[in-house]
Design a protein around this motif. Structure first.
Motif, PDB file in Angstrom:
ATOM      1  N   THR A   1       0.856  -1.181   0.000  1.00  0.00           N
ATOM      2  CA  THR A   1       0.000   0.000   0.000  1.00  0.00           C
ATOM      3  C   THR A   1       0.889   1.226   0.000  1.00  0.00           C
ATOM      4  O   THR A   1       2.038   1.180   0.459  1.00  0.00           O
ATOM      5  CB  THR A   1      -0.968   0.004   1.196  1.00  0.00           C
ATOM      6  OG1 THR A   1      -1.850   1.136   1.096  1.00  0.00           O
ATOM      7  CG2 THR A   1      -0.226   0.040   2.515  1.00  0.00           C
ATOM      8  N   LEU A   2       0.386   2.318  -0.536  1.00  0.00           N
ATOM      9  CA  LEU A   2       1.204   3.505  -0.797  1.00  0.00           C
ATOM     10  C   LEU A   2       0.511   4.735  -0.236  1.00  0.00           C
ATOM     11  O   LEU A   2      -0.695   4.927  -0.421  1.00  0.00           O
ATOM     12  CB  LEU A   2       1.387   3.671  -2.314  1.00  0.00           C
ATOM     13  CG  LEU A   2       2.097   4.927  -2.811  1.00  0.00           C
ATOM     14  CD1 LEU A   2       3.588   4.837  -2.527  1.00  0.00           C
ATOM     15  CD2 LEU A   2       1.849   5.102  -4.321  1.00  0.00           C
ATOM     16  N   GLY A   3       1.279   5.590   0.462  1.00  0.00           N
ATOM     17  CA  GLY A   3       0.697   6.841   0.943  1.00  0.00           C
ATOM     18  C   GLY A   3       1.631   7.584   1.882  1.00  0.00           C
ATOM     19  O   GLY A   3       2.645   7.049   2.325  1.00  0.00           O
ATOM     20  N   ASN A   4       1.269   8.828   2.207  1.00  0.00           N
ATOM     21  CA  ASN A   4       2.048   9.585   3.189  1.00  0.00           C
ATOM     22  C   ASN A   4       1.726   9.137   4.612  1.00  0.00           C
ATOM     23  O   ASN A   4       2.583   9.186   5.486  1.00  0.00           O
ATOM     24  CB  ASN A   4       1.773  11.082   3.041  1.00  0.00           C
ATOM     25  CG  ASN A   4       2.410  11.660   1.796  1.00  0.00           C
ATOM     26  OD1 ASN A   4       3.601  11.472   1.555  1.00  0.00           O
ATOM     27  ND2 ASN A   4       1.621  12.350   0.982  1.00  0.00           N
TER      28      ASN A   4
ATOM     29  N   TRP B   1     -12.326  11.530   5.664  1.00  0.00           N
ATOM     30  CA  TRP B   1     -11.217  11.571   6.604  1.00  0.00           C
ATOM     31  C   TRP B   1      -9.926  11.846   5.842  1.00  0.00           C
ATOM     32  O   TRP B   1      -9.637  11.203   4.829  1.00  0.00           O
ATOM     33  CB  TRP B   1     -11.069  10.241   7.335  1.00  0.00           C
ATOM     34  CG  TRP B   1     -12.190   9.941   8.288  1.00  0.00           C
ATOM     35  CD1 TRP B   1     -12.874  10.821   9.058  1.00  0.00           C
ATOM     36  CD2 TRP B   1     -12.749   8.656   8.566  1.00  0.00           C
ATOM     37  NE1 TRP B   1     -13.823  10.170   9.802  1.00  0.00           N
ATOM     38  CE2 TRP B   1     -13.770   8.841   9.523  1.00  0.00           C
ATOM     39  CE3 TRP B   1     -12.482   7.374   8.104  1.00  0.00           C
ATOM     40  CZ2 TRP B   1     -14.517   7.780  10.022  1.00  0.00           C
ATOM     41  CZ3 TRP B   1     -13.224   6.314   8.605  1.00  0.00           C
ATOM     42  CH2 TRP B   1     -14.230   6.518   9.550  1.00  0.00           C
ATOM     43  N   SER B   2      -9.136  12.777   6.335  1.00  0.00           N
ATOM     44  CA  SER B   2      -7.887  13.106   5.674  1.00  0.00           C
ATOM     45  C   SER B   2      -6.949  13.767   6.665  1.00  0.00           C
ATOM     46  O   SER B   2      -7.370  14.303   7.695  1.00  0.00           O
ATOM     47  CB  SER B   2      -8.117  14.052   4.489  1.00  0.00           C
ATOM     48  OG  SER B   2      -8.530  15.329   4.959  1.00  0.00           O
ATOM     49  N   SER B   3      -5.654  13.759   6.338  1.00  0.00           N
ATOM     50  CA  SER B   3      -4.669  14.462   7.161  1.00  0.00           C
ATOM     51  C   SER B   3      -4.942  15.959   7.145  1.00  0.00           C
ATOM     52  O   SER B   3      -4.763  16.642   8.158  1.00  0.00           O
ATOM     53  CB  SER B   3      -3.256  14.169   6.649  1.00  0.00           C
ATOM     54  OG  SER B   3      -2.986  12.777   6.662  1.00  0.00           O
ATOM     55  N   SER B   4      -5.392  16.490   6.003  1.00  0.00           N
ATOM     56  CA  SER B   4      -5.713  17.919   5.920  1.00  0.00           C
ATOM     57  C   SER B   4      -6.836  18.279   6.877  1.00  0.00           C
ATOM     58  O   SER B   4      -6.809  19.339   7.520  1.00  0.00           O
ATOM     59  CB  SER B   4      -6.117  18.288   4.486  1.00  0.00           C
ATOM     60  OG  SER B   4      -5.044  18.094   3.589  1.00  0.00           O
ATOM     61  N   MET B   5      -7.810  17.404   6.983  1.00  0.00           N
ATOM     62  CA  MET B   5      -8.924  17.639   7.900  1.00  0.00           C
ATOM     63  C   MET B   5      -8.425  17.689   9.346  1.00  0.00           C
ATOM     64  O   MET B   5      -8.817  18.549  10.131  1.00  0.00           O
ATOM     65  CB  MET B   5      -9.973  16.538   7.731  1.00  0.00           C
ATOM     66  CG  MET B   5     -11.205  16.699   8.583  1.00  0.00           C
ATOM     67  SD  MET B   5     -12.359  15.330   8.272  1.00  0.00           S
ATOM     68  CE  MET B   5     -13.762  15.859   9.258  1.00  0.00           C
ATOM     69  N   VAL B   6      -7.530  16.775   9.697  1.00  0.00           N
ATOM     70  CA  VAL B   6      -6.978  16.753  11.052  1.00  0.00           C
ATOM     71  C   VAL B   6      -6.209  18.039  11.332  1.00  0.00           C
ATOM     72  O   VAL B   6      -6.347  18.650  12.402  1.00  0.00           O
ATOM     73  CB  VAL B   6      -6.067  15.525  11.255  1.00  0.00           C
ATOM     74  CG1 VAL B   6      -5.368  15.590  12.611  1.00  0.00           C
ATOM     75  CG2 VAL B   6      -6.877  14.241  11.142  1.00  0.00           C
TER      76      VAL B   6
ATOM     77  N   VAL C   1       3.382  -4.601   3.196  1.00  0.00           N
ATOM     78  CA  VAL C   1       4.382  -3.532   3.190  1.00  0.00           C
ATOM     79  C   VAL C   1       3.712  -2.211   2.843  1.00  0.00           C
ATOM     80  O   VAL C   1       2.996  -2.109   1.842  1.00  0.00           O
ATOM     81  CB  VAL C   1       5.501  -3.816   2.166  1.00  0.00           C
ATOM     82  CG1 VAL C   1       6.538  -2.684   2.196  1.00  0.00           C
ATOM     83  CG2 VAL C   1       6.165  -5.163   2.428  1.00  0.00           C
ATOM     84  N   ALA C   2       3.946  -1.205   3.676  1.00  0.00           N
ATOM     85  CA  ALA C   2       3.499   0.152   3.367  1.00  0.00           C
ATOM     86  C   ALA C   2       4.686   0.937   2.825  1.00  0.00           C
ATOM     87  O   ALA C   2       5.785   0.869   3.368  1.00  0.00           O
ATOM     88  CB  ALA C   2       2.935   0.833   4.606  1.00  0.00           C
ATOM     89  N   VAL C   3       4.447   1.679   1.753  1.00  0.00           N
ATOM     90  CA  VAL C   3       5.470   2.557   1.182  1.00  0.00           C
ATOM     91  C   VAL C   3       5.049   3.992   1.488  1.00  0.00           C
ATOM     92  O   VAL C   3       3.936   4.411   1.166  1.00  0.00           O
ATOM     93  CB  VAL C   3       5.594   2.358  -0.339  1.00  0.00           C
ATOM     94  CG1 VAL C   3       6.646   3.310  -0.908  1.00  0.00           C
ATOM     95  CG2 VAL C   3       5.958   0.907  -0.660  1.00  0.00           C
ATOM     96  N   THR C   4       5.957   4.728   2.129  1.00  0.00           N
ATOM     97  CA  THR C   4       5.663   6.108   2.486  1.00  0.00           C
ATOM     98  C   THR C   4       6.869   6.972   2.174  1.00  0.00           C
ATOM     99  O   THR C   4       7.903   6.473   1.708  1.00  0.00           O
ATOM    100  CB  THR C   4       5.253   6.212   3.970  1.00  0.00           C
ATOM    101  OG1 THR C   4       4.746   7.520   4.234  1.00  0.00           O
ATOM    102  CG2 THR C   4       6.418   5.906   4.904  1.00  0.00           C
ATOM    103  N   PHE C   5       6.740   8.277   2.418  1.00  0.00           N
ATOM    104  CA  PHE C   5       7.775   9.217   1.997  1.00  0.00           C
ATOM    105  C   PHE C   5       8.175  10.158   3.137  1.00  0.00           C
ATOM    106  O   PHE C   5       7.375  10.476   4.004  1.00  0.00           O
ATOM    107  CB  PHE C   5       7.280  10.056   0.814  1.00  0.00           C
ATOM    108  CG  PHE C   5       6.781   9.243  -0.336  1.00  0.00           C
ATOM    109  CD1 PHE C   5       7.676   8.641  -1.203  1.00  0.00           C
ATOM    110  CD2 PHE C   5       5.426   9.065  -0.547  1.00  0.00           C
ATOM    111  CE1 PHE C   5       7.228   7.874  -2.266  1.00  0.00           C
ATOM    112  CE2 PHE C   5       4.967   8.300  -1.600  1.00  0.00           C
ATOM    113  CZ  PHE C   5       5.867   7.697  -2.467  1.00  0.00           C
TER     114      PHE C   5
ATOM    115  N   LEU D   1       8.559   0.758   3.965  1.00  0.00           N
ATOM    116  CA  LEU D   1       9.634   1.346   3.180  1.00  0.00           C
ATOM    117  C   LEU D   1       9.451   2.859   3.210  1.00  0.00           C
ATOM    118  O   LEU D   1       8.439   3.378   2.724  1.00  0.00           O
ATOM    119  CB  LEU D   1       9.589   0.841   1.735  1.00  0.00           C
ATOM    120  CG  LEU D   1      10.506   1.573   0.748  1.00  0.00           C
ATOM    121  CD1 LEU D   1      11.975   1.398   1.122  1.00  0.00           C
ATOM    122  CD2 LEU D   1      10.243   1.090  -0.675  1.00  0.00           C
ATOM    123  N   VAL D   2      10.405   3.566   3.817  1.00  0.00           N
ATOM    124  CA  VAL D   2      10.382   5.029   3.851  1.00  0.00           C
ATOM    125  C   VAL D   2      11.326   5.528   2.762  1.00  0.00           C
ATOM    126  O   VAL D   2      12.544   5.412   2.881  1.00  0.00           O
ATOM    127  CB  VAL D   2      10.827   5.577   5.222  1.00  0.00           C
ATOM    128  CG1 VAL D   2      10.737   7.107   5.219  1.00  0.00           C
ATOM    129  CG2 VAL D   2       9.963   4.998   6.341  1.00  0.00           C
TER     130      VAL D   2
END
Length: 319
Positions: free
Chosen positions: A20-23, A162-167, A50-54, A90-91
């Motif tokens: 899965t992919l995301g911030n 739901w979103s990080s921007s909302m938080v 595995v999560a892939v993030t940045f 994976l960062v």
């Protein structure tokens, strides 16, 4: 959970994975819905998740003037991802070179060659690759070409996605209860306890001041009911999570100029917290920061703040 910071750290003999992919900033309830779907899919395929993030946030690299404030630090984000039950994260360091990769090249390099993906689970609004030109449709085409399944999840939320921007919006407005509803937990600010002006002790309300380098998005100025969690203590320690009245602001009654996060642990004057790493978890906004005309007026309001904290926190069990 394995924590990889480059493709070279991924084992060459890694078996099949569900990716899965995301911030994942904040690892809120919408993120966890995607992560849980990936876990369930992996369980049925005898695959690792595995999560892939940045890091840093892509916007901080491409448009620094528009970079959003981080809800959580990278370390806290990884801890939260580990709590979900992932096998690895994976960062990837986000650079302009990475941003310039075509969607096809990115998927082939990361998902196929390095991670051996048998499936990819993403939100339906996923974007990736040069100029964000890759989307869910791109992933499906590449999945057919390279033999991995693509599962997309629709937006989750109550009245709003739901979103990080909302938080971020809720925290910057002081709505820590609203942010908690999206996060699925109380928001926290983490730092080391440092010496302040010692004015609180003189007033009968000694506070733990968080270091200026504390991390976790600091909410709007005001007074909050919350918890002070002593992170260096064992989870079962009776003094690990303590009810607290939390002040965020510059202390205008005393003409302060430095913005601080400080917490008064209710009814405790015996604590020596200097040098400890603590988390301040914010449960409810009580009032805005005010300038008072006298110390007596301030003390009367502080007594009311403490009484309201007891009411708010009485039924709450801290994380």
């Amino acid at each position: 959970m394995h924590r990889w910071s480059s493709l070279s750290q991924i084992p060459a003999d890694l078996g099949p994975t569900v990716v899965t992919l995301g911030n994942f900033d904040g690892v809120h309830r919408g993120h966890r819905a995607v992560l849980q779907a990936a876990l369930e899919l992996a369980a049925g395929r005898d695959a690792q998740t595995v999560a892939v993030t940045f890091d840093p946030h892509p916007v901080a690299v491409l448009h620094p003037d528009r970079a959003p404030a981080a809800v959580t630090s990278l370390d806290h984000r990884l801890d939260l991802l580990e709590e979900v039950g992932l096998d690895a994260v994976l960062v990837q360091e986000f650079t302009r070179e990475l941003a310039a990769m075509a969607p096809e090249e990115y998927v082939e390099t990361v998902f196929v060659d390095a991670l051996h993906a048998c499936a990819v689970v993403v939100g339906e609004d996923v974007r990736f690759g040069r100029r964000n030109s890759g989307d869910a449709g791109t992933l499906r085409e590449l999945g057919e070409r390279h033999g991995f399944e693509v599962v997309t999840l629709s937006d989750r939320g109550d009245d709003r996605r739901w979103s990080s921007s909302m938080v971020r919006e809720q925290l910057l407005a002081g709505d820590v209860a609203g942010a908690a509803a999206v996060l699925g937990r109380s928001h926290r600010v983490v730092g080391t306890v440092v010496h302040g002006d010692h004015r609180g002790r003189e007033l009968g309300y000694p506070t733990a001041n968080l270091s200026p380098d504390a991390y976790g998005l600091v909410p709007a100025d005001g007074v909050y009911a919350g918890w002070l969690v002593r992170l260096d203590r064992a989870a079962g320690d009776v003094d690990r999570a303590l009810p607290a009245a939390v002040s965020v602001g510059t202390n205008p009654t005393f003409d302060g100029t430095e913005r601080r996060v400080e917490a008064y642990v209710l009814d405790r004057t015996d604590l020596d917290l200097y040098g400890e790493r603590v988390a301040v978890e914010l449960v409810e906004h009580l009032r805005p920061t005010l300038r008072f005309g006298s110390v007596d007026e301030l003390l009367a309001v502080m007594a009311d703040d403490v009484a309201r904290c007891r009411e708010v926190l009485a039924p709450v069990v801290p994380a």
